[in-house]
Design an enzyme around this catalytic site. Structure first.
Site, mmCIF file in Angstrom:
data_model
loop_
_atom_site.group_PDB
_atom_site.id
_atom_site.type_symbol
_atom_site.label_atom_id
_atom_site.label_comp_id
_atom_site.label_asym_id
_atom_site.label_seq_id
_atom_site.Cartn_x
_atom_site.Cartn_y
_atom_site.Cartn_z
ATOM 1 N N PRO A 78 0.881 -1.240 -0.059
ATOM 2 C CA PRO A 78 0.028 -0.005 -0.037
ATOM 3 C C PRO A 78 0.889 1.353 0.099
ATOM 4 O O PRO A 78 1.975 1.387 0.551
ATOM 5 C CB PRO A 78 -0.932 -0.185 1.052
ATOM 6 C CG PRO A 78 -0.807 -1.620 1.476
ATOM 7 C CD PRO A 78 0.372 -2.107 1.000
ATOM 8 N N CYS A 79 0.364 2.101 -0.773
ATOM 9 C CA CYS A 79 1.383 3.288 -1.169
ATOM 10 C C CYS A 79 0.868 4.778 -0.607
ATOM 11 O O CYS A 79 1.459 5.624 -1.086
ATOM 12 C CB CYS A 79 1.355 3.314 -2.717
ATOM 13 S SG CYS A 79 -0.336 3.777 -3.539
ATOM 14 N N GLN A 80 -0.079 4.719 0.213
ATOM 15 C CA GLN A 80 -0.486 6.027 0.740
ATOM 16 C C GLN A 80 0.735 6.989 1.143
ATOM 17 O O GLN A 80 0.790 8.304 0.746
ATOM 18 C CB GLN A 80 -1.342 6.055 1.954
ATOM 19 C CG GLN A 80 -2.867 5.457 1.409
ATOM 20 C CD GLN A 80 -2.614 3.941 1.598
ATOM 21 O OE1 GLN A 80 -1.735 3.354 1.565
ATOM 22 N NE2 GLN A 80 -4.011 3.358 1.885
ATOM 23 N N PHE A 82 3.493 7.537 0.103
ATOM 24 C CA PHE A 82 4.563 7.930 -0.867
ATOM 25 C C PHE A 82 3.767 8.604 -2.020
ATOM 26 O O PHE A 82 4.140 9.016 -3.177
ATOM 27 C CB PHE A 82 5.407 6.823 -1.440
ATOM 28 C CG PHE A 82 6.028 6.020 -0.411
ATOM 29 C CD1 PHE A 82 6.943 6.394 0.451
ATOM 30 C CD2 PHE A 82 5.407 4.772 0.140
ATOM 31 C CE1 PHE A 82 7.523 5.675 1.492
ATOM 32 C CE2 PHE A 82 5.743 3.952 1.124
ATOM 33 C CZ PHE A 82 6.955 4.650 1.713
ATOM 34 N N ASN A 123 4.906 0.092 -6.838
ATOM 35 C CA ASN A 123 4.438 1.092 -5.904
ATOM 36 C C ASN A 123 3.995 2.449 -6.822
ATOM 37 O O ASN A 123 4.431 2.442 -8.068
ATOM 38 C CB ASN A 123 5.482 1.541 -5.028
ATOM 39 C CG ASN A 123 4.933 1.950 -3.581
ATOM 40 O OD1 ASN A 123 4.417 2.900 -3.556
ATOM 41 N ND2 ASN A 123 4.814 0.830 -2.540
#
Length: 411
Positions: A78-80, A82, A123
């Site tokens: 999960p990328c929140q 960045f 990502n």
């Protein structure tokens, strides 16, 4: 060939690797709806819950693999922390301080314990932003530690790819890391598609378009709830295909209803038949697109086509959940392209047959839909609207920083 899949979601990466001849030996995700959807559509052994709830031995045992036997480890943590929105809100604060960044450590833990022949990590593009790449450096340092501890030679190649450059009918940028246990170098594939105006001189194919992707679904029955609702619903028909709210600013061709760049890019954003789709959003508000050129929301089947999922997927969840599952996924055709390159370059097993998930080229689309006039109720907005003051300086960013808004909602 055997794949271990982490942070599987609905299976965007897995569908692409499946098309390239890989079998998902184990999948895992904490999201209940994602797991339920995977179980409806594929017989993959599935671990339900956060990755750190399962030891690496459990993951390998579920996959019926021993250390070193997996051909590839795949996953998109999960990328929140960045994302670009995160940078706008938190400025120069450390992304790794966000507890949601622990997923990077989880991926590294399984990589070091499973020791697959190859790995692929996906990502958001923000992971590698210059000066804000703590997450990327954390991954690279972690891989170096794995090499020292286990005497392996994972040699990492990194690239930012736009899915549209590889035949996906959607503009979507992501960062990919690929490595090989014995240190083989990996070269990311060259783009195969480009803007139509450049196709002749470049020798590449023109971008696959939204029309290529979903034209044959025009007459298909649509599920309920696709009509746009909310305050701005009646304004959408006044925006041409391929445009967004910026059409109604002083710098464009509509009426001056908004200031330049004072809204999210996806506000009142509409597909154009002759272009790739804009990025599918995971958490859109009522006025957040992309919308269909027929001034409605996209259907389940259309969303899946634009992500180049295999046809026939079934969902047993609401519209909001479907949008979240699809919007969070990797376009499966891009995953297939990368999986084929991994097979060819790193696993000595190239595939000769054509790509399985690429949409057909349907030729020139019909003319754009006619644009309607702006309804009277919106004409009171006509005026001299100020431009946005700059990234991170607008009222929406200030409210986000103060905790008054949730990312992805309308500002």
């Amino acid at each position: 060939m055997k794949a271990i899949s982490l942070f599987t979601g609905v299976g965007g990466l897995d569908f692409g690797f499946e098309a390239a001849g890989f079998e998902t030996s184990v999948a895992g995700d904490f999201d209940r709806v994602a797991c339920d959807t995977v179980s409806i559509n594929r017989p993959w052994p599935l671990l339900r819950g956060p990755i750190d709830d399962f030891s690496s031995n459990t993951i390998l045992k579920t996959a019926r693999l021993s250390q070193g036997e997996a051909d590839v480890l795949i996953g998109g943590p999960p990328c929140q922390p960045f994302s670009k929105s995160s940078y706008w809100v938190s400025g120069d604060s450390k992304r790794l301080d966000d507890p949601r960044a622990d997923t990077l450590a989880s991926y590294l833990r399984v990589l070091g314990d499973a020791l697959p022949r190859t790995f692929l990590l996906e990502n958001v593009a923000g992971l590698a932003f210059k000066g804000k790449d703590e997450g990327l450096q954390h991954l690279l340092n972690g891989i170096k530690k794995i090499n020292r501890k286990h005497g392996v030679k994972y040699n990492v190649s990194i690239a930012k790819l736009n899915a549209a450059d590889f035949g996906v009918p959607q503009r979507r940028e992501r960062v990919f890391l690929v490595g090989h246990r014995e240190g083989r170098a990996f070269s990311f594939p060259d783009p195969t598609h480009c803007e139509p105006s450049l196709a002749g001189e470049s020798g590449l194919e023109p971008y696959r378009t939204a029309w290529d992707s979903i034209a044959d679904l025009v007459d298909a029955p649509l599920e309920e709830g696709l009509a746009m609702t909310g305050k701005w619903a009646d304004l959408l028909p006044s925006i041409p295909e391929g445009e967004n709210y910026l059409w109604h600013t002083p710098r464009s061709g509509g009426l001056p209803l908004f200031g330049w760049r004072t809204r999210y890019w996806s506000f009142l954003l509409k597909l154009a038949k002759n272009q790739p789709s804009w990025t599918i959003q995971a958490q859109p508000g009522s006025a957040i697109g992309p919308f269909h050129w027929a001034n409605r929301r996209l259907s389940e089947a259309e969303l899946c086509r634009l992500q180049t999922f295999p046809d026939g997927l079934r969902f047993d969840c609401g519209r909001t959940d479907v949008q979240k599952l699809v919007g969070n996924a990797v376009p499966s055709l891009l995953a297939e392209v990368l999986a084929r390159s991994i097979r060819s370059q790193l696993l000595d097993s190239p595939l000769a047959e054509p790509l399985r998930l690429i949409p057909p080229s349907r030729g020139a689309p019909p003319p754009p839909e006619k644009v309607k006039s702006v309804p009277k109720k919106f004409r009171e907005l006509i005026g001299d609207h100020a431009d946005h003051p700059g990234t991170g300086l607008g009222q929406g960013a200030k409210r986000l920083a103060a905790g008054e808004l949730v990312l992805g909602t309308e500002a």
